[in-house]
Design a protein around this motif. Structure first.
Motif, PDB file in Angstrom:
ATOM      1  N   PHE A 195       7.723 -13.191  60.465  1.00 47.90           N
ATOM      2  CA  PHE A 195       8.263 -12.969  58.833  1.00 47.90           C
ATOM      3  C   PHE A 195       9.738 -11.813  59.231  1.00 47.90           C
ATOM      4  CE2 PHE A 195       3.936 -13.638  58.311  1.00 47.90           C
ATOM      5  CZ  PHE A 195       3.689 -13.919  56.831  1.00 47.90           C
ATOM      6  N   TYR A 203      12.849 -20.005  56.016  1.00 44.85           N
ATOM      7  CA  TYR A 203      12.010 -20.405  55.058  1.00 44.85           C
ATOM      8  C   TYR A 203      12.547 -20.694  53.839  1.00 44.85           C
ATOM      9  CZ  TYR A 203       7.669 -20.483  52.349  1.00 44.85           C
ATOM     10  OH  TYR A 203       6.460 -20.902  51.472  1.00 44.85           O
ATOM     11  N   PRO A 233       8.124 -15.379  51.986  1.00 41.22           N
ATOM     12  CA  PRO A 233       6.684 -15.827  52.356  1.00 41.22           C
ATOM     13  C   PRO A 233       5.708 -15.076  51.705  1.00 41.22           C
ATOM     14  CG  PRO A 233       8.015 -15.804  54.527  1.00 41.22           C
ATOM     15  CD  PRO A 233       8.802 -15.049  53.522  1.00 41.22           C
ATOM     16  N   ASP A 244       1.952 -21.046  47.167  1.00 42.10           N
ATOM     17  CA  ASP A 244       3.061 -20.596  48.080  1.00 42.10           C
ATOM     18  C   ASP A 244       2.311 -20.326  49.574  1.00 42.10           C
ATOM     19  OD1 ASP A 244       1.018 -18.581  47.460  1.00 42.10           O
ATOM     20  OD2 ASP A 244       2.127 -16.701  47.438  1.00 42.10           O
ATOM     21  N   TYR A 245       1.197 -19.991  49.631  1.00 48.01           N
ATOM     22  CA  TYR A 245       0.479 -20.179  51.100  1.00 48.01           C
ATOM     23  C   TYR A 245       0.531 -21.435  51.612  1.00 48.01           C
ATOM     24  CZ  TYR A 245      -2.621 -19.382  55.013  1.00 48.01           C
ATOM     25  OH  TYR A 245      -3.408 -19.324  56.246  1.00 48.01           O
ATOM     26  N   TRP A 248       3.937 -22.049  52.900  1.00 46.75           N
ATOM     27  CA  TRP A 248       4.401 -21.312  54.219  1.00 46.75           C
ATOM     28  C   TRP A 248       3.813 -21.926  55.181  1.00 46.75           C
ATOM     29  CZ3 TRP A 248       7.239 -18.287  56.649  1.00 46.75           C
ATOM     30  CH2 TRP A 248       6.829 -17.443  57.601  1.00 46.75           C
ATOM     31  N   ARG A 249       2.468 -22.449  55.336  1.00 49.06           N
ATOM     32  CA  ARG A 249       1.912 -23.064  56.414  1.00 49.06           C
ATOM     33  C   ARG A 249       2.393 -24.515  56.840  1.00 49.06           C
ATOM     34  NH1 ARG A 249       0.339 -19.843  59.946  1.00 49.06           N
ATOM     35  NH2 ARG A 249      -1.008 -18.016  59.262  1.00 49.06           N
TER      36      ARG A 249
END
Length: 746
Positions: A195, A203, A233, A244-245, A248-249
């Motif tokens: 992050f 991202y 993220p 959203d998760y 991110w993955r």
């Protein structure tokens, strides 16, 4: 970083169309000069050249044709722009003189201190904002443009040096890729990376490619951003959307592919004729996308290099080693990604355990010569194009000290090293035969669906159960259970990625375990597959959610209720998580009404819809537990519980008959039939020849008759070169415990 993501997608498409033909089959040992363990190096290599020469001569005398050395960034560039590749230089000289080939393993995780001093904002950062300082590992975040530029320059300089030697075969550009490598922050609770500001910017660029506008992102995530600068993220688990998760993955796995491609491009610009590989710690069949250190997806990684592969430590540091079906799943999964869409055929076993393993006080079961014989030939029987034994000497320091060596630390040669070297000699004598070998096409596929981990978003977590990022989960055990049930039947089985289904028409049977969340495009492929004559067997709650985590109105979802001829009318978790499906039909060969098959987790009541559908099984309360139906020219079987994971956790003879019966129900051909002892048989095709590999995994000598479905005129023992009696398509064999028989059929 938008330009890099765009270039990555274009390059992937072009790369998949390029055929890479291996011209050399490396049978290698890991040897970095003396007794230093990877990624460490001994000092003053030129002074030790004569000592190292003796090691290389010993390696060659046993039959190995390649050494796999290594270098790390910190040693190779102690000051910016000052490159020191003395160890590589000496080993290349020695390899050339001793007529060996050399592969260079590159460790960028051991980064020089000057990188951190020059780019203090390149430290890895957790979701909670903690920064991880590098202590010989894990280096610095490659999302930082300065770090990426420095990494690329290092690869380019090393390629310039190595390409001058004719002994140089190629690279392994990344050992066991993760976002974080070779470092564990024990002071942090379940840290998740990365992050840092550079990763956040990268991202955002990725999201801008996926969503046409901030408003489009807001609609997907249920958020209220007014500019891209506000987007970060997600770090929380909420009761609302978790799209959203998932994004991110997904980004993390695609980012790992881009990072590997950057290394590939850096060396290929300088040495385009040398092979470039990478290898996973363990195939993604056994890992979870939830892992905080960032785990790769084999189907993405295989597109980035000439050969992608895996480590293989069947005993690692465990008192009980992995069983034959587990090892078979590992190899067939890697084969499936290598020979599937986007792969270019063939894979390397980047690390194959050479001796007993240690992790601190944990010491594995003994690694025997018979182990190495079975492990090595098992990989070759799946179409491997390179084997790298880890390692020549045992580790001489670290928590693995004393473990994993083919020989003793004092230089004593072991029977293990002789047996592995003998196999290397057989491969060397038959290079063309094994290089041209391709797996026999499979008629059975198991759908690998990592998206299933995403149900609930961060509510699910990765539970690590093994020393190489393996996880214990219903997802993994579902795929493994289906494979395990089919393993003794000697029928080729492919794993197909849910995002890479392509044309399923080459399969007569598709098994879809634990199918709770699937992409909408996958539903369309499954529909067409059954309509055109395929046989689909799926488990409970098929397509409950789509790839954004949104529930279907009717389950099976995404319109698949029309394909399966049934609808979910109720679902419940089972007390104790165990149930049974009592069979109510004779439609599946080998099963009769009244047979009971264990299920796990859910009881999903399935209501048949239409005259073509019939109840195939019932739960103990009498509710319909399975439905057989037809759609177009194909047929379906929908199960209201999880049978595959039940078989992985508890063997059951009725379940074994069930999976065997599915083959006959779908009309799957049996390439070989084995009678007598329990012998595993695998086959590859090499030009006009076929190679048959027979394995005795038991502890007693066994005899068996192997009947070949396809005709052949003659048979030859590949190891001895002697003819084999071959009458009416049958071979007779007796195999010692741990015995392997390799036969060429012409």
């Amino acid at each position: 970083m938008v330009h890099r993501a765009a270039a990555f997608l274009v390059a992937c498409a072009a790369f998949a169309q390029t055929a890479y033909q291996a011209e050399f089959f490396p049978m290698a040992v890991w040897y970095g000069g003396g007794k230093a363990r990877a990624p460490m190096l001994e000092p003053d290599p030129r002074a030790k050249k004569d000592i190292w020469r003796k090691d290389l001569r010993q390696i060659k005398s046993l039959g190995y044709n390649t050494i796999r050395c290594w270098t790390d960034w910190a040693s190779g560039e102690p000051a910016e722009g000052r490159y020191t590749f003395d160890t590589v230089d000496v080993l290349l000289e020695l390899a050339e003189q001793e007529k060996l080939r050399l592969v260079i393993q590159v460790y960028m995780d051991a980064a020089p201190d000057w990188v951190g001093q020059k780019f203090p904002d390149a430290l890895y950062e957790t979701a909670g904002g903690e920064k991880m300082k590098s202590e010989s590992a894990p280096g610095y975040c490659v999302d930082h443009p300065g770090v990426l530029k420095a990494e690329t320059a290092f690869f380019t300089a090393l390629a310039e040096r190595a390409r001058r030697s004719p002994a140089f075969l190629g690279w392994d550009l990344w050992s066991e890729p993760h976002v974080i490598n070779w470092a564990t922050a024990n002071y942090l609770y379940r840290p998740e990376f990365c992050f840092c500001p550079s990763s956040v910017r990268r991202y955002r660029g990725w999201l801008q490619k996926k969503y046409p506008s901030v408003q489009g992102l807001n609609e997907a995530w249920y958020r209220r951003f007014t500019s891209w600068d506000q987007v970060e993220p997600g770090r929380l688990s909420t009761i609302l959307s978790y799209t959203d998760y998932i994004d991110w993955r997904t980004f993390i796995q695609q980012k790992l592919g881009e990072d590997l491609r950057a290394r590939y491009d850096a060396v290929k610009r300088v040495a385009p004729d040398r092979i470039a590989t990478s290898h996973a710690a363990i195939p993604s069949l056994f890992t979870s996308p939830h892992a905080g250190d960032g785990t790769p997806d084999d189907w993405i990684m295989v597109r980035q290099v000439d050969n992608y592969g895996t480590s293989m430590y069947p005993k690692h540091s465990m008192p009980v080693g992995r069983d034959p079906a587990w090892r078979g799943a590992l190899l067939d999964f890697e084969r499936s990604s290598a020979y599937g869409p986007g792969g270019r055929g063939g894979f390397w076993v980047g690390e194959l355990q050479g001796g007993f393993g240690t992790v601190a006080l944990n010491v594995s079961a003994t690694v025997t010569p018979e182990d190495l014989r079975i492990w090595t030939w098992s990989a070759v029987s799946r179409g491997a194009k390179g084997i790298n034994f880890y390692a020549w000497y045992p580790m001489n320091t670290g928590y693995e000290s004393g473990g994993y060596g083919l020989i003793q630390l004092d230089g004593t040669i072991t029977e293990r090293s002789r047996v592995a070297g003998g196999i290397a000699q057989v491969v060397e004598r038959n290079q063309k035969l094994f290089l041209n070998a391709r797996p026999v096409p499979a008629e059975v596929a198991i759908v690998f669906n990592p998206l299933a981990y995403m149900v609930g978003g961060r509510q699910r977590a990765a539970t690590t159960t093994g020393p190489q990022s393996e996880v214990g989960s219903i997802e993994r055990d579902s795929w493994l259970g289906a494979y395990r049930a089919l393993f003794p039947l000697n029928v080729p089985v492919d794993f197909v990625h849910v995002n890479e289904l392509g044309d399923l028409g080459r399969y007569k049977l598709v098994i879809f375990p634990y199918p709770l969340m699937i992409p909408e495009k996958a539903a369309a492929v499954l529909r067409a597959y059954v309509r055109d004559g395929g046989t689909l067997v799926s488990e409970a709650r098929l397509a409950w959610n789509n790839e954004r985590g949104r529930a279907s109105e009717t389950i099976p979802g995404l319109g698949l209720f029309e394909v399966t001829g049934c609808r979910e009318t109720a679902v419940q978790s089972v007390p104790g998580l165990k149930t049974e499906l009592q069979w109510a039909t004779d439609a599946i060969p080998g099963l009769k009404a009244g047979d009971r098959i264990p299920g796990r987790l859910y009881e999903e009541t399935l209501e048949p819809s239409g005259p073509q559908a019939q109840v195939a099984a019932r739960f103990p309360n009498g509710a319909p537990a399975a439905v057989i139906s037809t759609f177009g020219r194909g047929k379906t079987l929908t199960l209201g519980s999880y049978v595959a994971v039940a078989y992985e956790t508890e063997r059951n003879t009725a379940a074994e008959r069930f999976f065997a019966g599915l083959l006959d129900w779908a009309g799957v051909a049996r390439p070989v039939t084995v009678t007598g002892g329990p012998v595993e048989v695998r086959m590859t095709q090499s030009g006009g020849s076929r190679l048959l590999f027979a394995f005795n995994h038991g502890e007693k000598e066994t005899g068996a008759t192997i009947e070949i479905a396809a005709p052949a005129k003659s048979a030859t023992d590949v190891t001895t070169g002697k003819p084999v009696t071959f009458v009416s398509g049958k071979l007779e064999t007796r195999l010692a415990p741990g015995g392997v028989w390799v036969v060429r059929l012409d």
